[in-house]
Design a protein around this motif. Structure first.
Motif, PDB file in Angstrom:
ATOM      1  N   LYS A  18       2.901 -14.150  10.079  1.00 55.79           N
ATOM      2  CA  LYS A  18       1.965 -12.898   9.984  1.00 55.79           C
ATOM      3  C   LYS A  18       2.654 -11.786   9.841  1.00 55.79           C
ATOM      4  O   LYS A  18       2.117 -10.852   8.975  1.00 55.79           O
ATOM      5  N   ALA A  19       3.583 -11.350  10.516  1.00 52.85           N
ATOM      6  CA  ALA A  19       4.146 -10.287  10.471  1.00 52.85           C
ATOM      7  C   ALA A  19       4.994  -9.876   9.051  1.00 52.85           C
ATOM      8  O   ALA A  19       4.721  -8.909   8.407  1.00 52.85           O
ATOM      9  N   MET A  20       5.307 -11.386   8.234  1.00 53.94           N
ATOM     10  CA  MET A  20       5.853 -10.979   6.969  1.00 53.94           C
ATOM     11  C   MET A  20       4.918 -10.779   5.932  1.00 53.94           C
ATOM     12  O   MET A  20       5.189  -9.872   5.106  1.00 53.94           O
ATOM     13  N   ASP A  21       3.781 -11.448   6.308  1.00 56.58           N
ATOM     14  CA  ASP A  21       2.592 -11.071   5.238  1.00 56.58           C
ATOM     15  C   ASP A  21       2.322  -9.612   5.374  1.00 56.58           C
ATOM     16  O   ASP A  21       1.982  -9.030   4.276  1.00 56.58           O
ATOM     17  N   GLU A  22       2.275  -8.946   6.577  1.00 56.50           N
ATOM     18  CA  GLU A  22       1.898  -7.676   6.703  1.00 56.50           C
ATOM     19  C   GLU A  22       2.919  -6.730   6.048  1.00 56.50           C
ATOM     20  O   GLU A  22       2.465  -5.840   5.279  1.00 56.50           O
ATOM     21  N   MET A  23       4.057  -7.087   6.078  1.00 57.68           N
ATOM     22  CA  MET A  23       5.075  -6.467   5.692  1.00 57.68           C
ATOM     23  C   MET A  23       4.906  -6.421   4.043  1.00 57.68           C
ATOM     24  O   MET A  23       5.239  -5.471   3.199  1.00 57.68           O
ATOM     25  N   ALA A  27       4.735  -3.292   1.600  1.00 55.03           N
ATOM     26  CA  ALA A  27       5.793  -3.129   0.539  1.00 55.03           C
ATOM     27  C   ALA A  27       4.747  -3.016  -0.641  1.00 55.03           C
ATOM     28  O   ALA A  27       5.325  -2.117  -1.594  1.00 55.03           O
ATOM     29  N   GLN A  28       3.931  -3.680  -1.040  1.00 59.58           N
ATOM     30  CA  GLN A  28       3.015  -3.641  -2.227  1.00 59.58           C
ATOM     31  C   GLN A  28       2.336  -2.230  -2.251  1.00 59.58           C
ATOM     32  O   GLN A  28       2.424  -1.453  -3.402  1.00 59.58           O
ATOM     33  N   ALA A 129       7.984   4.917   2.391  1.00 59.94           N
ATOM     34  CA  ALA A 129       8.538   3.876   3.144  1.00 59.94           C
ATOM     35  C   ALA A 129       8.330   3.835   4.618  1.00 59.94           C
ATOM     36  O   ALA A 129       8.017   3.153   5.451  1.00 59.94           O
ATOM     37  N   THR A 130       8.850   5.134   5.171  1.00 61.47           N
ATOM     38  CA  THR A 130       8.865   5.379   6.463  1.00 61.47           C
ATOM     39  C   THR A 130       7.339   5.375   7.144  1.00 61.47           C
ATOM     40  O   THR A 130       7.263   4.879   8.231  1.00 61.47           O
ATOM     41  N   ALA A 131       6.551   6.170   6.479  1.00 62.20           N
ATOM     42  CA  ALA A 131       5.119   6.122   6.935  1.00 62.20           C
ATOM     43  C   ALA A 131       4.795   4.617   7.039  1.00 62.20           C
ATOM     44  O   ALA A 131       3.754   4.288   7.933  1.00 62.20           O
ATOM     45  N   ALA A 132       5.030   3.890   5.990  1.00 63.72           N
ATOM     46  CA  ALA A 132       4.247   2.292   5.864  1.00 63.72           C
ATOM     47  C   ALA A 132       4.969   1.528   7.068  1.00 63.72           C
ATOM     48  O   ALA A 132       4.112   0.628   7.578  1.00 63.72           O
ATOM     49  N   LEU A 133       6.112   1.817   7.168  1.00 66.03           N
ATOM     50  CA  LEU A 133       6.887   0.906   8.222  1.00 66.03           C
ATOM     51  C   LEU A 133       6.707   1.333   9.742  1.00 66.03           C
ATOM     52  O   LEU A 133       6.858   0.754  10.667  1.00 66.03           O
TER      53      LEU A 133
END
Length: 135
Positions: A18-23, A27-28, A129-133
């Protein structure tokens, strides 16, 4: 491990997936936002450098074809759409289809606009990238 001591651990596969799918989704989203917003930034820099007479070439500069190429890879084209935009940028030496001879030096405004955008593009990517992560 022959003769050694091993350490075991358990990984929660569902939570990890789930965490990888969200990441991947994030990223997209970052990729699309960067290519779109970055393209607009480059567009503005190219327009600043466009050799303007009538303004038609300057108005023709835009971001075209923002698209996903899959797996977090995005693409777009930025530049003029006028027929003579390439000649203004790269120059033209020779005869045209009407037999007129040209020795026109290029202004390299497209490459100049891209070069002038580099610092701002790096900052834009870092911010997105900072905002997304959430870092």
């Amino acid at each position: 491990m022959a003769g050694g001591v091993g350490i075991g651990f358990h990984l929660d596969d569902d939570g990890f997936k789930k965490a990888m799918d969200e990441m991947i989704v994030k990223a997209q989203e970052v990729g699309e936002a960067f290519v779109t917003q970055g393209g607009l930034l480059v567009e503005a820099k190219i327009k600043e450098r466009s050799p303007v007479k009538s303004g038609t070439n300057r108005r023709s500069v835009g971001v075209h074809g923002v698209s996903s190429l899959g797996a977090g890879t995005w693409s777009s084209m930025v530049g003029p759409t006028t027929v003579y935009g390439r000649r203004l940028d790269l120059g033209f030496h020779g005869d045209d289809s009407l037999g007129r001879h040209y020795e026109q030096a290029g202004t390299h405004y497209v490459e100049g606009g891209l070069d002038a955008s580099q610092g701002e593009l790096g900052s834009l990517f870092d911010a997105l990238a900072t905002a997304a992560l959430g870092v």
